[in-house]
Design an enzyme around this catalytic site. Sequence first.
Site, PDB file in Angstrom:
ATOM      1  CG  ASP A  20      29.131  37.373  62.390  1.00  0.00           C
ATOM      2  OD1 ASP A  20      29.463  36.079  62.071  1.00  0.00           O
ATOM      3  OD2 ASP A  20      28.646  38.256  62.033  1.00  0.00           O
ATOM      4  CG  ASN A  35      28.523  28.396  56.630  1.00  0.00           C
ATOM      5  OD1 ASN A  35      27.512  27.593  56.976  1.00  0.00           O
ATOM      6  ND2 ASN A  35      28.265  29.743  57.248  1.00  0.00           N
ATOM      7  CG  HIS A  56      34.426  31.228  60.546  1.00  0.00           C
ATOM      8  ND1 HIS A  56      34.994  31.317  58.965  1.00  0.00           N
ATOM      9  CD2 HIS A  56      33.250  31.341  60.137  1.00  0.00           C
ATOM     10  CE1 HIS A  56      34.164  31.533  58.380  1.00  0.00           C
ATOM     11  NE2 HIS A  56      33.248  31.487  58.969  1.00  0.00           N
TER      12      HIS A  56
HETATM   13  P1  5GP Z   1      30.870  32.315  56.791  1.00  0.00           P
HETATM   14  O1  5GP Z   1      29.852  32.768  55.763  1.00  0.00           O
HETATM   15  O2  5GP Z   1      32.231  32.685  56.067  1.00  0.00           O
HETATM   16  O3  5GP Z   1      30.648  31.236  57.660  1.00  0.00           O
HETATM   17  O4  5GP Z   1      30.979  33.525  57.967  1.00  0.00           O
HETATM   18  C1  5GP Z   1      31.548  34.678  57.907  1.00  0.00           C
HETATM   19  C2  5GP Z   1      31.329  35.580  59.153  1.00  0.00           C
HETATM   20  O5  5GP Z   1      31.939  36.452  59.374  1.00  0.00           O
HETATM   21  C3  5GP Z   1      29.767  36.212  58.903  1.00  0.00           C
HETATM   22  O6  5GP Z   1      28.827  35.907  59.649  1.00  0.00           O
HETATM   23  C4  5GP Z   1      30.157  37.763  58.971  1.00  0.00           C
HETATM   24  O7  5GP Z   1      29.032  38.501  59.296  1.00  0.00           O
HETATM   25  C5  5GP Z   1      31.366  37.678  59.912  1.00  0.00           C
HETATM   26  N1  5GP Z   1      32.647  38.851  59.510  1.00  0.00           N
HETATM   27  C6  5GP Z   1      32.824  39.131  58.315  1.00  0.00           C
HETATM   28  N2  5GP Z   1      33.711  40.224  58.371  1.00  0.00           N
HETATM   29  C7  5GP Z   1      33.842  40.244  59.869  1.00  0.00           C
HETATM   30  C8  5GP Z   1      34.840  41.201  60.616  1.00  0.00           C
HETATM   31  O8  5GP Z   1      35.354  41.982  60.162  1.00  0.00           O
HETATM   32  N3  5GP Z   1      34.687  41.052  62.025  1.00  0.00           N
HETATM   33  C9  5GP Z   1      33.747  40.407  62.611  1.00  0.00           C
HETATM   34  N4  5GP Z   1      33.638  40.233  63.893  1.00  0.00           N
HETATM   35  N5  5GP Z   1      32.933  39.514  61.995  1.00  0.00           N
HETATM   36  C10 5GP Z   1      33.144  39.554  60.719  1.00  0.00           C
END
Ligand code: 5GP
Length: 112
Positions: free
Chosen positions: A31, A86, A99
């Site tokens: 992340d 989530n 994810h």
């Molecule tokens: P969600 O809230 O959708 O479950 O989590 C999305 C996650 O993706 C977040 O923890 C955020 O930090 C991560 N994230 C968002 N954009 C990127 C990216 O471009 N690269 C990586 N490695 N992680 C990302």
Amino acid sequence: MTTDCIFCKIVAGELGCDKLYEDDSVLAFRDISPKAPVHGLVIPKRHVATLDDFTDDDAELLGRLMRTATAIAADHNLEGYRIAMNVNALGGQVVFHAHLHILGGRQMRHMG
Ligand code: 5GP
Ligand code: ZN
């Protein structure tokens, strides 16, 4: 491939990532904004927006996602860890390419 999806761009190699694991159907990477010393994201390579969008035909793929998370935990010698997903905006989902989060390397707070 969904053109405006950031995780599809990572799968396609258009955006970089710190890769943890890859096979034909699954990709895992760190992340970008880690919430724990080990914070990985495990995704299907195919665009699936949310957990609700998988079907019974995806049972094996869902298992692969979970087994990839446990393999990452083993690779990092995590004695304990948290797997989170989530689902939809109300569930805290921000990136709409499904994810698993794997979080470890620190004491997880009790959820109760
Ligand atoms: P969600 O809230 O959708 O479950 O989590 C999305 C996650 O993706 C977040 O923890 C955020 O930090 C991560 N994230 C968002 N954009 C990127 C990216 O471009 N690269 C990586 N490695 N992680 C990302
Ligand atoms: Zn996508």
